[in-house]
Design a protein around this motif. Sequence first.
Motif, PDB file in Angstrom:
ATOM      1  N   ALA A 168      -8.835 -34.201  -7.637  1.00  0.00           N
ATOM      2  CA  ALA A 168      -9.067 -32.893  -8.239  1.00  0.00           C
ATOM      3  C   ALA A 168      -9.899 -32.017  -7.312  1.00  0.00           C
ATOM      4  N   VAL A 184      -6.456 -27.068 -13.879  1.00  0.00           N
ATOM      5  CA  VAL A 184      -6.194 -28.445 -13.459  1.00  0.00           C
ATOM      6  C   VAL A 184      -5.560 -29.211 -14.608  1.00  0.00           C
ATOM      7  N   LYS A 185      -4.468 -29.937 -14.299  1.00  0.00           N
ATOM      8  CA  LYS A 185      -3.829 -30.838 -15.253  1.00  0.00           C
ATOM      9  C   LYS A 185      -4.020 -32.247 -14.720  1.00  0.00           C
ATOM     10  N   THR A 194     -12.534 -35.336 -14.832  1.00  0.00           N
ATOM     11  CA  THR A 194     -12.154 -33.964 -14.481  1.00  0.00           C
ATOM     12  C   THR A 194     -12.658 -32.981 -15.523  1.00  0.00           C
ATOM     13  N   ALA A 198     -15.481 -29.833 -14.915  1.00  0.00           N
ATOM     14  CA  ALA A 198     -15.355 -28.428 -15.316  1.00  0.00           C
ATOM     15  C   ALA A 198     -16.622 -27.954 -16.025  1.00  0.00           C
ATOM     16  N   VAL A 213      -9.358 -26.777 -17.487  1.00  0.00           N
ATOM     17  CA  VAL A 213      -8.704 -28.086 -17.494  1.00  0.00           C
ATOM     18  C   VAL A 213      -7.903 -28.239 -18.781  1.00  0.00           C
ATOM     19  N   SER A 215      -5.453 -31.151 -20.615  1.00  0.00           N
ATOM     20  CA  SER A 215      -5.046 -32.556 -20.543  1.00  0.00           C
ATOM     21  C   SER A 215      -3.873 -32.794 -21.473  1.00  0.00           C
TER      22      SER A 215
END
Length: 506
Positions: A168, A184-185, A194, A198, A213, A215
């Motif tokens: 990441a 971000v995934k 992750t 953040a 982020v 998920s």
Amino acid sequence: MESIVQTLEFPLFINGERTPSISGETFTVINPATGEVAAKVAKAGKEDVEAAVLSARQAFDSGVWSKKSPQERAHLLVQFGNKIIEHADELGYLESISSGATVRRISNLDILSIVDLLQQTAKFTVEYPYVESLPNLPFPGPSNNQVWREPLGVVAAVTAWNFPMILAMWKIAPALAMGNSIVVKPASNTPLSTLKLAELAAEAGIPAGVFNVVSGPGASIGEALVTHPSVDKVAFTGSTEVGSRIMEQASKTVKRVTLELGGKSPAIVLPDADMSITIPGILFGFLTHSGQVCESGTRVLVHDSIYDQVIEQLAELASTIKIGNPLDIATGMGPMVSQQQLDTVLSYIESGIQEGARLVCGGKRAIVKGFENGYYIEPTIFADVHNDMKIAREEIFGPVLSVIRYSTVEEAIEIANDTIYGLAGGIWTKDVNKGMKIASELKAGTIWINDWHMLRSDAPFGGYKQSGFGRELGRYALDEYSQLKHVHCSLVPEVSQKHWYQILLG
């Protein structure tokens, strides 16, 4: 290391805040060392992706981050790194209970790596040539010309499960350094660290909406990100198969893409190699994180004259590695990330046996006392492997080594390059000059001589061939997260002197 997390329930992180998914759905993260539920995480849907991208776009367009000076962005990147240091134990715990990484590795490598990356990136951010002046040329006429580097806009980062924080940060650091916003995934197996990163970025002062982020399942929300018209670039780490699909999906909106994909990296052992560093180095090269590393040295090419000696010593030293609870600092090797990965690796081992490779050691599920339901596999070494065997051609992503015999250096180089991949490679030899010469013949993005896995924050990382394209790390990564603009300012004041207008007007 003991748990310091108050509650293992994780919402999304959108627009600077912990945010539940719109549907209210969650999914579970399994601790691979125990096979038990480690956390519940918000399951994003397409509406959540829309909210995250909108947040990133609004933050970018507002200039709250994109218009900050390089010095201001650099300062906040360093502050982000300081926050990571403050929360190192918590991040390490979250990483371990989701990915199976040993705390020995996380504390000695991962945390230090991402903090160093932020510090180095901050330095590059200030030094970066955002404006380049071009020389005056007689043709076509007097003018001032500059080349500007500008941020791209909104970046979508889709990361793999093996090194969640590192992979990441390889995308977050350069994206933020150049003034972009990012969504971000993380992989569904390993989103915990992750999501925490953040939060720490926000605490460090990075504005809301700049780092988001989401998920959830890659097939739905990953695709939603990759195809979103407001996303300007996709950065992906994962398998070559998925990377190819992402490239295809991104092409519909002509997005910039960088891909860091699979590998089947060869290590050539020359007859003069120093066995005192070569044997542990080979084990480090293919057993780090239980072999779940894209640039693992999973094919070892050994000269006839030392072939039996190398195999014997590898098996002997492999038997001393402590397999166990990754939260125990004494553990050297942890589990596979999931039951699925365990089954995949065991099927490759069976394939090697069926194709006639000689199983030297390992080959079975490892049973760890107190962790009987964990996804452990013994260090596994195959000898007498031919390069056309499945175990030599396909990325296994487990603690499995293929040892291949060679007679001449030319043959070794040919075998090493006979692969669809080109992520890394290496040479073990006392003759560094010979090692350098061989390095020039290997078709891969990173070559190690008498070492493995040694990546630097100031050196580029990426692949040849089907291992991907684009580069991460170093100043080179900043190029990947910026746009080029040429600005021409005429120094010819009279229309009569602009003789090129006559092409049209006569």
